[in-house]
Design an enzyme around this catalytic site. Structure first.
Site, PDB file in Angstrom:
ATOM      1  N   HIS A  41     -14.855 -13.873   4.091  1.00 24.86           N
ATOM      2  CA  HIS A  41     -14.700 -12.754   3.147  1.00 24.86           C
ATOM      3  C   HIS A  41     -13.226 -12.342   3.184  1.00 24.86           C
ATOM      4  O   HIS A  41     -12.566 -12.466   4.226  1.00 24.86           O
ATOM      5  CB  HIS A  41     -15.591 -11.607   3.654  1.00 24.86           C
ATOM      6  CG  HIS A  41     -15.676 -10.431   2.748  1.00 24.86           C
ATOM      7  ND1 HIS A  41     -14.712  -9.460   2.687  1.00 24.86           N
ATOM      8  CD2 HIS A  41     -16.640 -10.058   1.874  1.00 24.86           C
ATOM      9  CE1 HIS A  41     -15.078  -8.532   1.812  1.00 24.86           C
ATOM     10  NE2 HIS A  41     -16.237  -8.873   1.306  1.00 24.86           N
ATOM     11  N   ASP A  51     -17.061 -12.020  12.710  1.00 21.34           N
ATOM     12  CA  ASP A  51     -17.435 -11.077  11.664  1.00 21.34           C
ATOM     13  C   ASP A  51     -18.960 -11.120  11.549  1.00 21.34           C
ATOM     14  O   ASP A  51     -19.527 -12.097  11.054  1.00 21.34           O
ATOM     15  CB  ASP A  51     -16.752 -11.499  10.351  1.00 21.34           C
ATOM     16  CG  ASP A  51     -17.159 -10.615   9.184  1.00 21.34           C
ATOM     17  OD1 ASP A  51     -18.086  -9.799   9.339  1.00 21.34           O
ATOM     18  OD2 ASP A  51     -16.556 -10.770   8.106  1.00 21.34           O
ATOM     19  N   GLN A 111     -22.829 -10.017   8.080  1.00 18.67           N
ATOM     20  CA  GLN A 111     -24.009 -10.579   7.404  1.00 18.67           C
ATOM     21  C   GLN A 111     -25.051 -11.115   8.382  1.00 18.67           C
ATOM     22  O   GLN A 111     -26.079 -11.618   7.958  1.00 18.67           O
ATOM     23  CB  GLN A 111     -23.589 -11.687   6.425  1.00 18.67           C
ATOM     24  CG  GLN A 111     -22.699 -11.220   5.296  1.00 18.67           C
ATOM     25  CD  GLN A 111     -23.362 -10.199   4.367  1.00 18.67           C
ATOM     26  OE1 GLN A 111     -24.572  -9.993   4.390  1.00 18.67           O
ATOM     27  NE2 GLN A 111     -22.555  -9.541   3.546  1.00 18.67           N
ATOM     28  N   LYS A 152     -24.075  -1.820   6.009  1.00 18.43           N
ATOM     29  CA  LYS A 152     -24.906  -3.017   5.808  1.00 18.43           C
ATOM     30  C   LYS A 152     -26.039  -3.067   6.835  1.00 18.43           C
ATOM     31  O   LYS A 152     -26.907  -3.925   6.769  1.00 18.43           O
ATOM     32  CB  LYS A 152     -24.050  -4.281   5.920  1.00 18.43           C
ATOM     33  CG  LYS A 152     -22.991  -4.414   4.822  1.00 18.43           C
ATOM     34  CD  LYS A 152     -22.318  -5.744   4.901  1.00 18.43           C
ATOM     35  CE  LYS A 152     -20.958  -5.764   4.256  1.00 18.43           C
ATOM     36  NZ  LYS A 152     -20.983  -5.966   2.818  1.00 18.43           N
ATOM     37  N   CYS A 205     -15.864 -11.447  -3.136  1.00 15.67           N
ATOM     38  CA  CYS A 205     -14.711 -11.274  -2.234  1.00 15.67           C
ATOM     39  C   CYS A 205     -14.465 -12.523  -1.397  1.00 15.67           C
ATOM     40  O   CYS A 205     -14.058 -12.427  -0.225  1.00 15.67           O
ATOM     41  CB  CYS A 205     -14.879 -10.055  -1.325  1.00 15.67           C
ATOM     42  SG  CYS A 205     -15.027  -8.523  -2.229  1.00 15.67           S
TER      43      CYS A 205
END
Ligand code: 7TS
Length: 406
Positions: free
Chosen positions: A121, A197, A200, A223, A363
């Site tokens: 991202h 990261d 997700q 999120k 993104c």
């Protein structure tokens, strides 16, 4: 069809989310909806405990501080970190910028290599490009092979002994679950640190930073069924102690004179100014909510739902699905295009059928470029979605085929 899907169809968790009474929400990768307990925690904090933290000696301020630090403990426990290794930031983007500015400028020099991947991202890519520009370091990228990271190429890139690898756990476009543990072991064997990261992955699976042995891990609260304005940077204690502050001002200092200042202990050294107190408390409530359900149950539900969606979507004539074909290699999202319909048009018609999906480049412009498209539609699921939601998407896609005469 996996047997668990019977339970999925009767998903009681959906009832915990007031906004989901209407329409089909399939854009949780952008932001998740919030359970009533999180909304209530925000409301309750402002009604009963609102004051600034770490400052007042009066009871209300002590109460606010206790709740803020209590939330930190909950979040730390959720990822198996220590509270002082758990820094509250605004979001994942700020967490990556913190590491790139603070750790990056202290440790990365001209001629050094740093690594990211082609599927990052922009939040986990642009800060590293900027660091490379400021320092004269070289930024390399692990390429893709069939929608997955090319591990052979990764091994070659690691032979240049980069200082850091910034890698997403799960791609927000392809849904690919990266072999993060294997990458971390490979990186550590050449002295390369790893920033994961987890934006997700964390809504869909249990994360244990000690088991992963990652050096940094970032995610956004919004999120993870929490509010906006709160995110988390995890970093190993030694790293945080050695890193200079990112932002400076109130609360991050120990002492200040007219000629200089000394820094507070971690994690507060990295929390300059009044933090997002209510949001942190509500993120604590989100973590309570998830822990009560159990991340193993959520992981099973989300996996089964993606497997179901993959199977159903593949049957829509004219569809192109991006990312791994095997549902076991995926998590959370499915990006697709239908014929040559632009994804914004597709998403608009889906919206007319009360189905919310994201469209565009997500993104991830370098990745979208590599897929040889300009944009895709993307559906993403969370614990509150059901097979009926997927069926509604598939039916709406059939309607799109009629509208666009496919
Ligand atoms: N990393 C990943 C993997 C993401 O998916 C996102 C947001 C971010 C970082 C940045 O999070 P933020 O809260 O700091 O903005 N992803 C998306 C998305 O896929 N659609 O909208 C936002």
């Amino acid at each position: 069809m996996p047997s668990q899907l019977i339970d999925v169809q009767e998903n009681a968790w959906k009832n915990d989310f007031p906004i989901l009474k209407k329409g089909v929400y399939l854009d949780s990768a952008a932001t998740s909806q919030k359970p009533a307990s999180v909304i209530k925690a925000l409301d309750k904090f402002y009604k009963t405990s609102n004051a600034n933290v770490h400052r007042g000696v009066y009871e209300l301020s002590a109460k606010a501080t206790e709740q803020y630090e209590g939330a930190r403990k909950k979040v730390a426990q959720f990822i198996n970190a220590k509270p002082w290794e758990t820094v509250f930031v605004r979001n994942a983007t700020e967490a990556v910028n913190l590491v790139a500015r603070s750790w990056g400028e202290a440790n990365v020099q001209r001629g050094d290599a740093i690594l990211a991947t082609v599927m990052e991202h922009h939040s986990n890519l642009v800060p590293w490009q900027q660091l490379a520009k400021r320092t004269g370091a070289k930024l390399g990228y692990i390429p893709l092979k069939d929608g997955e990271l090319d591990m052979g190429a990764a091994l070659q890139l690691l032979s240049k002994r980069p200082k850091l690898l910034a890698v997403t756990h799960v791609s927000n476009v392809l849904g690919t679950i990266n072999p993060i543990k294997e990458l971390i072991t490979m990186c550590h064997s050449v002295g390369c640190l790893v920033l994961v990261d987890a934006c997700q992955s964390i809504p869909h699976m249990a994360i244990d930073v000690k088991q992963l042995d990652c050096d940094f891990l970032v995610f956004s609260g919004h999120k993870l069924f929490g509010p906006t304005g709160i995110g988390v940077l995890y970093a190993k204690e030694d790293l945080l102690n050695a890193m200079p502050p990112f932002l400076s001002g109130g609360d991050m200092i120990k002492e200040v004179s007219l000629v200089g200042a000394s820094w507070n202990d971690i994690p507060w050294k990295f929390e300059a100014g009044t933090p997002a107190v209510a949001e942190a408390v509500a993120l604590g409530a989100a973590v309570d909510y998830l822990s009560k359900i159990g991340m193993e149950n959520i992981a099973k539900h989300d996996h089964d739902l993606i497997a179901y969606a993959l199977e159903k979507l593949q049957q829509v004539p004219g569809i192109t699905i991006y990312g791994p074909k095997d549902a076991n290699k995926r998590c959370g999202v499915i990006a697709f295009n239908l014929g040559d319909i632009h994804s914004h048009d597709l998403a608009t018609v889906l919206d007319q059928h009360d189905v919310a999906v994201r469209s565009g480049h997500h993104c991830c412009m370098p990745l979208i470029g590599q897929l040889n498209v300009t944009a895709t539609a993307r559906m993403s699921v969370a614990l509150y979605n059901t097979t009926e939601d997927i069926d509604a998407l598939v039916n709406a896609l059939q309607e799109c085929r009629k509208v666009f005469k496919l």
